[in-house]
Design a protein around this motif. Sequence first.
Motif, PDB file in Angstrom:
ATOM      1  N   PRO A 159       0.811  -1.233   0.000  1.00 16.61           N
ATOM      2  CA  PRO A 159       0.000   0.000   0.000  1.00 16.61           C
ATOM      3  C   PRO A 159       0.834   1.268   0.000  1.00 16.61           C
ATOM      4  CG  PRO A 159      -0.014  -1.002   2.167  1.00 16.61           C
ATOM      5  CD  PRO A 159       0.660  -1.990   1.253  1.00 16.61           C
ATOM      6  N   GLU A 160       2.047   1.189   0.549  1.00 16.37           N
ATOM      7  CA  GLU A 160       2.861   2.392   0.677  1.00 16.37           C
ATOM      8  C   GLU A 160       3.316   2.949  -0.669  1.00 16.37           C
ATOM      9  OE1 GLU A 160       5.402  -1.204   0.710  1.00 16.37           O
ATOM     10  OE2 GLU A 160       3.660  -0.563   1.876  1.00 16.37           O
ATOM     11  N   VAL A 161       3.373   2.100  -1.704  1.00 13.80           N
ATOM     12  CA  VAL A 161       3.853   2.605  -2.993  1.00 13.80           C
ATOM     13  C   VAL A 161       2.793   3.453  -3.691  1.00 13.80           C
ATOM     14  CG1 VAL A 161       5.366   0.609  -3.279  1.00 13.80           C
ATOM     15  CG2 VAL A 161       3.113   0.589  -4.352  1.00 13.80           C
ATOM     16  N   VAL A 162       1.531   3.276  -3.319  1.00 12.45           N
ATOM     17  CA  VAL A 162       0.449   4.050  -3.926  1.00 12.45           C
ATOM     18  C   VAL A 162       0.149   5.308  -3.116  1.00 12.45           C
ATOM     19  CG1 VAL A 162      -1.927   3.929  -4.797  1.00 12.45           C
ATOM     20  CG2 VAL A 162      -0.525   1.877  -4.745  1.00 12.45           C
ATOM     21  N   THR A 163       0.550   5.320  -1.868  1.00 12.49           N
ATOM     22  CA  THR A 163       0.218   6.431  -0.974  1.00 12.49           C
ATOM     23  C   THR A 163       0.642   7.791  -1.519  1.00 12.49           C
ATOM     24  OG1 THR A 163       0.394   4.949   0.931  1.00 12.49           O
ATOM     25  CG2 THR A 163       0.457   7.306   1.382  1.00 12.49           C
ATOM     26  N   GLN A 249       7.501  -6.002  -7.646  1.00 11.10           N
ATOM     27  CA  GLN A 249       6.100  -5.896  -7.240  1.00 11.10           C
ATOM     28  C   GLN A 249       5.690  -4.443  -7.053  1.00 11.10           C
ATOM     29  OE1 GLN A 249       8.427  -7.837  -6.005  1.00 11.10           O
ATOM     30  NE2 GLN A 249       7.638  -9.766  -5.180  1.00 11.10           N
ATOM     31  N   ALA A 250       6.573  -3.640  -6.422  1.00 10.39           N
ATOM     32  CA  ALA A 250       6.243  -2.232  -6.188  1.00 10.39           C
ATOM     33  C   ALA A 250       6.098  -1.474  -7.500  1.00 10.39           C
ATOM     34  CB  ALA A 250       7.329  -1.587  -5.317  1.00 10.39           C
ATOM     35  N   VAL A 251       7.036  -1.692  -8.425  1.00 14.47           N
ATOM     36  CA  VAL A 251       6.974  -1.014  -9.722  1.00 14.47           C
ATOM     37  C   VAL A 251       5.751  -1.472 -10.507  1.00 14.47           C
ATOM     38  CG1 VAL A 251       8.150  -0.706 -11.945  1.00 14.47           C
ATOM     39  CG2 VAL A 251       9.459  -0.642  -9.817  1.00 14.47           C
ATOM     40  N   ALA A 252       5.413  -2.758 -10.414  1.00 11.64           N
ATOM     41  CA  ALA A 252       4.262  -3.293 -11.148  1.00 11.64           C
ATOM     42  C   ALA A 252       2.959  -2.661 -10.669  1.00 11.64           C
ATOM     43  CB  ALA A 252       4.196  -4.811 -10.991  1.00 11.64           C
ATOM     44  N   ILE A 280       5.109  10.962  -9.705  1.00 15.49           N
ATOM     45  CA  ILE A 280       4.730  11.118  -8.299  1.00 15.49           C
ATOM     46  C   ILE A 280       5.140   9.896  -7.479  1.00 15.49           C
ATOM     47  CG2 ILE A 280       2.775  11.288  -6.705  1.00 15.49           C
ATOM     48  CD1 ILE A 280       1.307  12.889  -8.848  1.00 15.49           C
ATOM     49  N   ALA A 281       4.913   8.694  -8.023  1.00 19.76           N
ATOM     50  CA  ALA A 281       5.038   7.466  -7.227  1.00 19.76           C
ATOM     51  C   ALA A 281       6.429   6.842  -7.252  1.00 19.76           C
ATOM     52  CB  ALA A 281       4.015   6.439  -7.716  1.00 19.76           C
ATOM     53  N   LEU A 282       7.190   7.018  -8.328  1.00 22.43           N
ATOM     54  CA  LEU A 282       8.484   6.325  -8.413  1.00 22.43           C
ATOM     55  C   LEU A 282       9.629   7.009  -7.637  1.00 22.43           C
ATOM     56  CD1 LEU A 282       8.480   5.050 -12.115  1.00 22.43           C
ATOM     57  CD2 LEU A 282       8.362   3.677 -10.022  1.00 22.43           C
TER      58      LEU A 282
END
Length: 357
Positions: A159-163, A249-252, A280-282
């Motif tokens: 969830p933290e990668v989308v936050t 997984q995080a990048v996907a 924003i996310a990477l």
Amino acid sequence: MFQTLVTFVRDRVGFKRIVLGVSLAMLAIAIYVLVHKLKNINWSKVFTAITEIGPGTLIIAGLFTAAAYLTLTVYDYFATRTIGREDIPYPACAIGSFTSYSIAHNLGATVFTAAVVRYLVYSRYKITAPEVVKLCFIAGLTFWLGNATVLGLGFVLEPEVVTPVVEAFGIGGSTVRMVGFGILVALVGWLIFVSQPRKFGRGAWVIKLPSAKLTALQMVIGIVDLACCAAILYVLLMAMPHAPDASFQAVAVIFCASMLLGFATHAPGAAGAFEATLLIALPPLGFAPESVVAAFILFRLYYFIAPFLLALSLLAVRELTSGNRSLDHLKESMAAIRAAEASHEAAKHAAKPGPAE
């Protein structure tokens, strides 16, 4: 009261207008964010990062692109069998899938464009316009089931990668995880729903939904497709200077969210929202903004531009060698799909209960 509200929105405002308004608003926000993010980009670092990528990485990215489009061919093969057109061979499904997705992704208005291209390809098999629309529905269902599965699992596990994308709206990681659980519960509910034979529509528009077993297969097909697409971006990112030790997984998960937001705007090639979400996310994962820009430029070249040019060439050669007058055939295909859409709308309105007398 809720039913009254739905009826008012449907009849007086129109769901299509609401969807269009939301899409335009999302696109405007995405463009604003993207322009703001690109102001601070050092373009010399971007071009340096691109030129320093080795041939091995470029070959691997090309192989993942080929694998992604190979998986897309299964979408149409699965869909033609689902609507009862087993007479359409796999090579035709491969051409129909590759050309329709490659062209529709780049031109926008994906639903209509993909239907027209598929009608062009499959018309030699005497396919009808309603069958093409149903084929597009089943193929689209495969895409969305795969995306929902990946996002549901990703929101629960990462969830933290989308936050960073949603925190501006006051949404935290716990909410993202709850949304992920909700998506997974909805998917389980869908599997239970289709465990019994299900169909909807009337007359020529009756669509039989895939069984639970075939729906699970749809999910697997969609997951493999998205994994291959995400792998293109991942290998490009990891080849950038000073790339962090980020997990695939995080990048996907970030990739899937970016693509879905891009497609939701209906912009050609998901342009704007896709890049803005990545920027924003990477970086919170440790990627330099210049590396992100370099990676999505190359990703666009691999997944959008090169397949688009190849698909146009393939379709042009196929049309010219078929003996058809290509422009006339294209016009006939567009007219057939428009007529099918109008017939579908008329069927839906005819199915609505009239006012009580």
